[in-house]
Scaffold this active site. Structure first.
Site, PDB file in Angstrom:
ATOM      1  N   CYS A 129       0.888  -1.156   0.000  1.00  0.00           N
ATOM      2  CA  CYS A 129       0.000   0.000   0.000  1.00  0.00           C
ATOM      3  C   CYS A 129       0.929   1.208   0.000  1.00  0.00           C
ATOM      4  O   CYS A 129       1.390   1.650   1.044  1.00  0.00           O
ATOM      5  CB  CYS A 129      -0.893  -0.006   1.236  1.00  0.00           C
ATOM      6  SG  CYS A 129      -1.896   1.485   1.378  1.00  0.00           S
ATOM      7  N   PHE A 130       1.255   1.699  -1.197  1.00  0.00           N
ATOM      8  CA  PHE A 130       2.254   2.763  -1.300  1.00  0.00           C
ATOM      9  C   PHE A 130       1.833   4.049  -0.606  1.00  0.00           C
ATOM     10  O   PHE A 130       2.663   4.755  -0.062  1.00  0.00           O
ATOM     11  CB  PHE A 130       2.619   3.023  -2.762  1.00  0.00           C
ATOM     12  CG  PHE A 130       3.471   1.946  -3.349  1.00  0.00           C
ATOM     13  CD1 PHE A 130       4.785   1.785  -2.954  1.00  0.00           C
ATOM     14  CD2 PHE A 130       2.956   1.069  -4.283  1.00  0.00           C
ATOM     15  CE1 PHE A 130       5.580   0.779  -3.481  1.00  0.00           C
ATOM     16  CE2 PHE A 130       3.730   0.059  -4.818  1.00  0.00           C
ATOM     17  CZ  PHE A 130       5.043  -0.087  -4.409  1.00  0.00           C
ATOM     18  N   VAL A 131       0.533   4.357  -0.602  1.00  0.00           N
ATOM     19  CA  VAL A 131       0.105   5.579   0.082  1.00  0.00           C
ATOM     20  C   VAL A 131       0.168   5.412   1.596  1.00  0.00           C
ATOM     21  O   VAL A 131       0.121   6.386   2.333  1.00  0.00           O
ATOM     22  CB  VAL A 131      -1.308   6.045  -0.351  1.00  0.00           C
ATOM     23  CG1 VAL A 131      -1.312   6.481  -1.802  1.00  0.00           C
ATOM     24  CG2 VAL A 131      -2.350   4.983  -0.088  1.00  0.00           C
ATOM     25  N   UNK A 132       0.297   4.162   2.064  1.00  0.00           N
ATOM     26  CA  UNK A 132       0.373   3.910   3.505  1.00  0.00           C
ATOM     27  C   UNK A 132       1.781   4.113   4.055  1.00  0.00           C
ATOM     28  O   UNK A 132       1.953   4.332   5.246  1.00  0.00           O
ATOM     29  CB  UNK A 132      -0.053   2.480   3.823  1.00  0.00           C
ATOM     30  N   THR A 133       2.789   3.987   3.200  1.00  0.00           N
ATOM     31  CA  THR A 133       4.164   4.110   3.674  1.00  0.00           C
ATOM     32  C   THR A 133       4.603   5.572   3.627  1.00  0.00           C
ATOM     33  O   THR A 133       4.013   6.385   2.936  1.00  0.00           O
ATOM     34  CB  THR A 133       5.130   3.249   2.827  1.00  0.00           C
ATOM     35  OG1 THR A 133       5.020   3.647   1.461  1.00  0.00           O
ATOM     36  CG2 THR A 133       4.810   1.772   2.959  1.00  0.00           C
TER      37      THR A 133
END
Length: 150
Positions: free
Chosen positions: A40-44
């Site tokens: 989840c790239f927006v989570u990192t």
């Protein structure tokens, strides 16, 4: 041929193309999966590559060798895909993970790039990625990937 006979690290995106979809595509091109993940790239942090994934990429590069390895991304956005591409080539640009300052120089592509699509079984690609390709900024992703590869 980019993928034929190579080992692939598939790094998918929950909001883009997931790891299992990338796996099916690259297997149809004659590649073997070294490992696969869906992030989840927006989570990192700031879209940076997950630290655990960075370590797995580093370990795979050391055990398999950079010449035999290709990273295939499925990021939903050009910017996060670019950050991931930079991370596996020139090192973690956020200087947060195991690849900070480590230049692996791996070959890296996004699953929607024409060079890879030409190697995939067309029906498998359409089934696995066709719907998402319609909503992704494919041109932006291609531009960013080309920028990173130079």
């Amino acid at each position: 041929m980019i993928l034929q006979g190579k080992k692939v690290i598939a790094i998918g995106d929950r909001d883009g193309i997931p790891g299992p979809a990338i796996e099916e595509c690259v297997k149809s091109a004659g590649a073997e999966i070294a490992f696969s993940s869906t992030e989840c790239f927006v989570u990192t942090a700031a879209g940076a590559m997950d630290l655990e994934i960075q370590q797995k990429v580093k370990d795979a590069a050391e055990s398999i060798g950079a010449d035999n390895l290709v990273v295939v991304l499925g990021g939903a956005e050009a910017e996060s895909s670019g950050l991931s591409a930079e991370t596996v080539t020139t090192g973690d640009p956020t200087y947060a993970g195991p690849l900070a300052g480590v230049e692996l120089g791996l070959k890296v592509y996004h699953v929607v790039e024409d060079e890879l699509k030409a190697e995939f079984d067309e029906a498998i690609y359409e089934d696995q990625c066709g719907m998402m390709e319609m909503v992704l900024d494919v041109d932006g992703i291609k531009e960013e990937m080309n920028r990173v590869r130079g």
